[in-house]
Scaffold this motif. Structure first.
Motif, PDB file in Angstrom:
ATOM      1  N   SER A   9      -1.537 -22.977  42.751  1.00 23.84           N
ATOM      2  CA  SER A   9      -1.645 -23.479  41.384  1.00 23.84           C
ATOM      3  C   SER A   9      -1.889 -22.346  40.403  1.00 23.84           C
ATOM      4  O   SER A   9      -1.314 -22.310  39.311  1.00 23.84           O
ATOM      5  N   SER A  10      -2.745 -21.399  40.786  1.00 17.07           N
ATOM      6  CA  SER A  10      -3.031 -20.254  39.928  1.00 17.07           C
ATOM      7  C   SER A  10      -1.773 -19.429  39.675  1.00 17.07           C
ATOM      8  O   SER A  10      -1.488 -19.036  38.542  1.00 17.07           O
ATOM      9  N   VAL A  11      -1.022 -19.178  40.740  1.00 14.76           N
ATOM     10  CA  VAL A  11       0.204 -18.379  40.615  1.00 14.76           C
ATOM     11  C   VAL A  11       1.224 -19.087  39.727  1.00 14.76           C
ATOM     12  O   VAL A  11       1.795 -18.483  38.808  1.00 14.76           O
ATOM     13  N   VAL A  12       1.458 -20.381  39.971  1.00 11.67           N
ATOM     14  CA  VAL A  12       2.457 -21.115  39.185  1.00 11.67           C
ATOM     15  C   VAL A  12       2.053 -21.176  37.720  1.00 11.67           C
ATOM     16  O   VAL A  12       2.876 -20.975  36.820  1.00 11.67           O
ATOM     17  N   GLY A  13       0.774 -21.433  37.449  1.00 11.43           N
ATOM     18  CA  GLY A  13       0.316 -21.478  36.060  1.00 11.43           C
ATOM     19  C   GLY A  13       0.498 -20.149  35.352  1.00 11.43           C
ATOM     20  O   GLY A  13       0.974 -20.097  34.211  1.00 11.43           O
ATOM     21  N   ALA A  14       0.122 -19.058  36.024  1.00  7.32           N
ATOM     22  CA  ALA A  14       0.263 -17.737  35.410  1.00  7.32           C
ATOM     23  C   ALA A  14       1.735 -17.376  35.198  1.00  7.32           C
ATOM     24  O   ALA A  14       2.110 -16.801  34.166  1.00  7.32           O
ATOM     25  N   VAL A  15       2.582 -17.710  36.168  1.00  7.12           N
ATOM     26  CA  VAL A  15       4.009 -17.373  36.068  1.00  7.12           C
ATOM     27  C   VAL A  15       4.675 -18.163  34.944  1.00  7.12           C
ATOM     28  O   VAL A  15       5.496 -17.618  34.196  1.00  7.12           O
ATOM     29  N   PRO A 112      -7.452 -19.674  31.569  1.00  3.33           N
ATOM     30  CA  PRO A 112      -8.720 -19.349  32.230  1.00  3.33           C
ATOM     31  C   PRO A 112      -8.917 -20.117  33.530  1.00  3.33           C
ATOM     32  O   PRO A 112      -9.535 -19.613  34.467  1.00  3.33           O
ATOM     33  N   ALA A 113      -8.384 -21.336  33.592  1.00  2.00           N
ATOM     34  CA  ALA A 113      -8.546 -22.149  34.796  1.00  2.00           C
ATOM     35  C   ALA A 113      -7.841 -21.532  35.998  1.00  2.00           C
ATOM     36  O   ALA A 113      -8.276 -21.724  37.139  1.00  2.00           O
ATOM     37  N   THR A 114      -6.754 -20.783  35.769  1.00  2.00           N
ATOM     38  CA  THR A 114      -6.041 -20.176  36.898  1.00  2.00           C
ATOM     39  C   THR A 114      -6.915 -19.155  37.621  1.00  2.00           C
ATOM     40  O   THR A 114      -6.790 -18.971  38.837  1.00  2.00           O
ATOM     41  N   LEU A 115      -7.804 -18.474  36.883  1.00  2.00           N
ATOM     42  CA  LEU A 115      -8.744 -17.550  37.516  1.00  2.00           C
ATOM     43  C   LEU A 115     -10.023 -18.265  37.939  1.00  2.00           C
ATOM     44  O   LEU A 115     -10.623 -17.930  38.956  1.00  2.00           O
ATOM     45  N   GLY A 116     -10.455 -19.250  37.136  1.00  2.00           N
ATOM     46  CA  GLY A 116     -11.663 -19.993  37.484  1.00  2.00           C
ATOM     47  C   GLY A 116     -11.524 -20.714  38.816  1.00  2.00           C
ATOM     48  O   GLY A 116     -12.476 -20.774  39.611  1.00  2.00           O
ATOM     49  N   MET A 117     -10.348 -21.280  39.089  1.00  2.00           N
ATOM     50  CA  MET A 117     -10.130 -21.964  40.362  1.00  2.00           C
ATOM     51  C   MET A 117     -10.201 -20.989  41.532  1.00  2.00           C
ATOM     52  O   MET A 117     -10.732 -21.334  42.600  1.00  2.00           O
ATOM     53  N   ALA A 382     -15.268 -16.011  32.201  1.00  2.00           N
ATOM     54  CA  ALA A 382     -14.734 -14.730  32.675  1.00  2.00           C
ATOM     55  C   ALA A 382     -13.209 -14.744  32.651  1.00  2.00           C
ATOM     56  O   ALA A 382     -12.571 -13.789  32.200  1.00  2.00           O
ATOM     57  N   GLY A 383     -12.615 -15.848  33.128  1.00  2.00           N
ATOM     58  CA  GLY A 383     -11.155 -15.963  33.073  1.00  2.00           C
ATOM     59  C   GLY A 383     -10.637 -15.972  31.652  1.00  2.00           C
ATOM     60  O   GLY A 383      -9.603 -15.370  31.348  1.00  2.00           O
ATOM     61  N   GLY A 384     -11.360 -16.649  30.749  1.00  2.00           N
ATOM     62  CA  GLY A 384     -10.945 -16.667  29.351  1.00  2.00           C
ATOM     63  C   GLY A 384     -11.000 -15.296  28.714  1.00  2.00           C
ATOM     64  O   GLY A 384     -10.113 -14.899  27.946  1.00  2.00           O
ATOM     65  N   LEU A 385     -12.047 -14.532  29.030  1.00  2.00           N
ATOM     66  CA  LEU A 385     -12.158 -13.170  28.488  1.00  2.00           C
ATOM     67  C   LEU A 385     -11.065 -12.262  29.045  1.00  2.00           C
ATOM     68  O   LEU A 385     -10.511 -11.427  28.325  1.00  2.00           O
TER      69      LEU A 385
END
Length: 455
Positions: A9-15, A112-117, A382-385
């Protein structure tokens, strides 16, 4: 959310977010012609998005800490996909600009959620590889983005660029929505040794969020438009934000977030984006290359960026973040200076390869420090920053390149990279073992493991 699904999910969201920005750049000229828009209106399709994202990223991360990163990820993905579909159906440029702002709002919830997860799903000492995989995927999207954009614009048209986001956003948004938020066990075991002490729910600092949104929104607008009044407004709002943060009992920004690593990310992304901006004009106007020839010479950047990400995970484990980031920023600076003098194909490819190797490495190293050294309950902030740094840096780099075009712009950008190397000198030095995480993490991990054993 299970670690594998969290990583996917993190990868797909970031991509999706990275690909959207890349292919939009290719589509803008055709979009302008089809909708009869002015250059300024087309520029706002990017500027409006950037302002919305920059202003909301940190508060969106705090919302994730409060209500769950999976939930914010689902809302962000579904909203981003819906806004993309709306842009693809938009009848005029006004609709496109407005929906791009809406897309930016949902993108701010998503990023931010992609890193928070990842921070919630993986132990702190195992974050290197997931972050490296995420970075490599972003590198791949940077490589294929121009090609995908060109094929879509030349074939179905510019609207297909936005429809591209809809299916993956819908699928992964619904998957996240159907999942269950992990039970938070954010404290040590209770006195009887049976259950972990639950953390106090994260409080929302709304006044601080508004002040930070005004600060970053004005900063981004000032850098994009090169109007110094916006910069002055950003300074005033920023001073008010810092004053508020010192006085409030529930500050928006936790002190545990690694500030120097954020500065490194700003410097690295500014140097890279500014250099690419200058190099595009050098390749096509000074050297007379067509877009395809220019893209082929830039290809080593994406290849080395993808290759550097997994290598960085190994370097972090063996020599630590400090040496890795300092060396990577130095490589990035050498790449910028190489491109400042390059005219032949070999020199150009070498310069872009150095850029990719340096940036891909430092992005993993600095992101790892930001995420790994933040408490789990502040993972969203942290992800948001981190995402804010990755959005402000490119705008700053392009602003520098625009102001100094033809007057030593690449030399100044190399100095920015060197400044990032200096900032990297205060990052953690030697690798940390699994047991040497932050004290807060140690207590929480110990509590979770002992509860798991009883179960």
């Amino acid at each position: 959310m299970r670690p594998g699904l969290a990583l996917a999910s993190s990868v797909v969201g970031a991509v999706i977010v990275a690909l959207d920005g890349t292919v939009l750049t290719i589509a803008q000229p055709t979009l302008q012609r089809d909708l009869g828009a002015s250059f300024a209106q087309v520029q706002w399709t990017s500027t409006g998005y950037l302002i919305a994202v920059a202003g909301l990223l940190v508060f969106a991360g705090r919302l994730g800490d409060r209500y769950g990163h999976r939930r914010l990820y689902a809302i962000g993905m579904l909203g981003f996909g819906a806004a993309s579909a709306g842009i693809g159906l938009a009848p005029g440029i006004g609709w496109v600009v407005g929906l791009r702002v809406v897309q930016g709002v949902f993108g701010a919830l998503l990023q931010p959620a992609t890193l928070g997860m990842l921070r919630a799903a993986y132990p702190a000492d195992r974050l290197r590889t997931p972050i490296a995989v995420r970075t490599a995927a972003i590198g791949v999207s940077a490589a294929v983005g121009p090609l995908v954009g060109g094929v879509l614009v030349a074939g179905p048209g510019w609207r297909a660029v936005f429809f591209l986001n809809v299916a993956p956003a819908l699928v992964f948004g619904l998957l996240a929505l159907a999942g269950r938020e992990p039970v938070r066990a954010a404290g040590p075991l209770s006195a009887d040794g049976r259950e972990p002490v639950r953390a106090v729910p994260v409080r929302l600092d709304v006044p601080g969020a508004l002040l930070l949104a005004v600060t970053l929104g004005c900063l981004v607008h000032a850098l994009v438009s090169l109007r110094w009044l916006g910069l002055a407004a950003s300074v005033v709002a920023g001073a008010a934000f810092l004053r508020h943060e010192r006085r409030t009992t529930s500050p928006l920004l936790p002190r545990a977030v690694a500030g120097p690593a954020l500065g490194v990310l700003v410097a690295a992304s500014a140097a890279l984006s500014g250099t690419l901006f200058v190099s595009t004009y050098t390749l096509q106007y000074t050297l007379g290359l067509d877009p395809l020839q220019s893209a082929l010479r830039c290809l080593p950047l994406a290849v080395l960026m993808v290759g550097a990400a997994p290598l960085c995970a190994v370097l972090l484990r063996r020599v630590g973040a400090r040496r890795t980031a300092v060396t990577a920023m130095a490589v990035l600076a050498v790449g910028v200076l190489t491109l400042d003098r390059a005219t032949g194909t070999f020199a150009l490819c070498a310069g872009f390869a150095l850029l990719g190797a340096g940036f891909g490495t430092v992005m993993v190293a600095a992101t790892h420090v930001v995420v790994r050294h933040s408490p789990v309950e502040a993972a969203g902030v942290a992800g948001g920053l981190q995402q804010t740094a990755m959005n402000v840096g490119p705008v700053l780099g392009v602003a520098v390149a625009t102001l100094l075009m033809g007057r030593g712009a690449l030399v100044v950008l190399a100095v920015v990279a060197v400044a990032g190397a200096v900032a990297s000198a205060v990052l953690p030095g030697r690798p940390e073992s699994a047991g040497s995480a932050t004290s807060a993490d140690h207590g929480r991990a110990q509590g979770r493991s002992r509860v798991a054993e009883r179960r």
